[in-house]
Design an enzyme around this catalytic site. Sequence first.
Site, short mmCIF file in Angstrom:
data_model
loop_
_atom_site.label_atom_id
_atom_site.label_comp_id
_atom_site.label_asym_id
_atom_site.label_seq_id
_atom_site.Cartn_x
_atom_site.Cartn_y
_atom_site.Cartn_z
N ARG A 46 0.85 -1.20 0.00
CA ARG A 46 0.00 0.00 0.00
C ARG A 46 0.88 1.25 0.00
O ARG A 46 0.59 2.24 -0.65
CB ARG A 46 -0.95 0.00 1.22
CG ARG A 46 -1.65 1.34 1.35
CD ARG A 46 -2.90 1.37 2.24
NE ARG A 46 -2.90 0.44 3.35
CZ ARG A 46 -2.23 0.61 4.50
NH1 ARG A 46 -1.49 1.69 4.69
NH2 ARG A 46 -2.32 -0.29 5.45
N TYR A 98 -16.12 18.04 -14.64
CA TYR A 98 -16.40 16.61 -14.76
C TYR A 98 -17.49 16.24 -13.72
O TYR A 98 -17.38 16.61 -12.54
CB TYR A 98 -15.12 15.82 -14.50
CG TYR A 98 -15.34 14.32 -14.53
CD1 TYR A 98 -15.61 13.68 -15.72
CD2 TYR A 98 -15.30 13.57 -13.37
CE1 TYR A 98 -15.84 12.30 -15.76
CE2 TYR A 98 -15.51 12.20 -13.39
CZ TYR A 98 -15.78 11.58 -14.59
OH TYR A 98 -16.00 10.23 -14.61
N ASP A 170 -6.97 19.68 -13.34
CA ASP A 170 -7.30 18.37 -13.91
C ASP A 170 -6.86 18.42 -15.38
O ASP A 170 -7.47 19.09 -16.20
CB ASP A 170 -8.82 18.13 -13.77
CG ASP A 170 -9.24 16.76 -14.30
OD1 ASP A 170 -8.52 16.19 -15.14
OD2 ASP A 170 -10.32 16.28 -13.88
N LYS A 195 -7.71 7.55 -18.95
CA LYS A 195 -7.99 8.13 -20.27
C LYS A 195 -6.73 8.09 -21.15
O LYS A 195 -6.25 7.02 -21.45
CB LYS A 195 -8.57 9.54 -20.09
CG LYS A 195 -9.63 9.63 -18.97
CD LYS A 195 -10.91 8.86 -19.26
CE LYS A 195 -11.85 8.74 -18.06
NZ LYS A 195 -12.23 9.98 -17.38
C1 LIG Z 1 -12.75 10.34 -16.07
C2 LIG Z 1 -12.43 11.65 -15.50
C3 LIG Z 1 -12.25 11.81 -14.11
C4 LIG Z 1 -12.42 10.67 -13.13
O1 LIG Z 1 -11.47 9.67 -13.32
P1 LIG Z 1 -11.74 8.10 -13.02
O2 LIG Z 1 -10.47 7.47 -13.44
O3 LIG Z 1 -12.92 7.71 -13.84
O4 LIG Z 1 -12.02 7.98 -11.57
C5 LIG Z 1 -11.91 13.08 -13.65
N1 LIG Z 1 -11.78 14.13 -14.48
C6 LIG Z 1 -11.96 14.01 -15.82
C7 LIG Z 1 -11.80 15.21 -16.68
C8 LIG Z 1 -12.30 12.77 -16.37
O5 LIG Z 1 -12.50 12.68 -17.68
#
Ligand SMILES: *Cc1c(COP(=O)(O)O)cnc(C)c1O
Length: 379
Positions: A46, A98, A170, A195
């Site tokens: 962890r 998001y 982000d 992503k």
């Molecule tokens: C998908 C996404 C998230 C969340 O991420 P997860 O891996 O699905 O938990 C946060 N911000 C953006 C812009 C996203 O596209």
Amino acid sequence: MRFGTKTIHAGVEPDPSTGAIMTPIFQTSTYVQAAPGDHKGYEYSRTHNPTRTALQKALAALENGTHGLCFASGMASIDAVVKLLKPGDEVVSTNDLYGGTYRLFTKIYEGFGVKFRFVDMTDPANVAAAITPATKLIWTETPTNPMLNIIDIGAMAALAKKSNALLAVDNTFASPYLQTPLDLGADIVMHSVTKYLGGHSDVVMGALVVKDAQLAERLAFIQNSSGATPGPQDCFLVLRGLKTLHLRMQRHCENGQAIAEFLVAHPKVDKLYWPGLPTHRNHDVAKRQMRGFGGMISFTLKGDRMADALKVLAGTKLFSLAESLGGVESLLGHPASMTHASIPRDERVKSGLADTLIRLSVGLEDKEDLIEDLRQALG
Ligand SMILES: *Cc1c(COP(=O)(O)O)cnc(C)c1O
């Protein structure tokens, strides 16, 4: 090292015990100690795992930071940032956010006494007006999801600095190939690694990158204490995905441009949102802070009928109807009923998220095939 070289070499070294050129999957929960406290830097997975360490170093290098931290999902990484705060602290965030981030902020952390103000961040004056002495964090996302608004990271950094708040960005939609927020003054970069970084739609993961040792230590404490860490197999998959990040992003940009140009000229398309078009309302800021414009495109249809959008969604053969984005294959989605269903309709519409809005994640297929697919689906 330049970016493409870093995607392949940063953070990874041949395994010292075997010479394996690819970082092994250290599928272990614990590590043998010669005597209590006498170990090789690894005690429990962890806290530390060598496969994760390699990935964290690679991500730090790609974002021009000093420390990377990986989490079990993008949401877990955002959760770790909010845990830097205390009851009474305030956060200023974008109103075009998001959906999952909005849900975490309002449905969980408001209950713990953290206050969130959502403003249109494309105008820095709105952010300045929302900052109070209690503001400890500015949370932004650019390009935004799904409206592809561009927020001026440098302007946000100046406001954060002036008010002694942290700026977190982000960077999921851009990836570090297109944009490196730490270079523009941000304190924390966040990714849904799920992503573009993973890039192959086979992993859910999140990451934070910072450039300050003290902040890194606080976040690592939260990472280990809360325990939402990814397993070594997933870290391996992302290390593998990263090696082609630069090539994939080039192609995402190229295909994105071709499809944006096709759609903007299509008689059934009303508004088109892609920051690379000179007609995009924040194109100048995008040109200044990004090195390309990516493969995320949103558009609305003429008229106001959700049924028309649903027909397009049902009619594509190459674009698959799915949540998520950033993988090799093209996807399309309907934010109003999918990713952003948790945002109340009037708030959605206020930020431009119409019922006919369709979001594309343009993949790496041949662009001619993708355009043919959209042409037949639009009928
Ligand atoms: C998908 C996404 C998230 C969340 O991420 P997860 O891996 O699905 O938990 C946060 N911000 C953006 C812009 C996203 O596209």
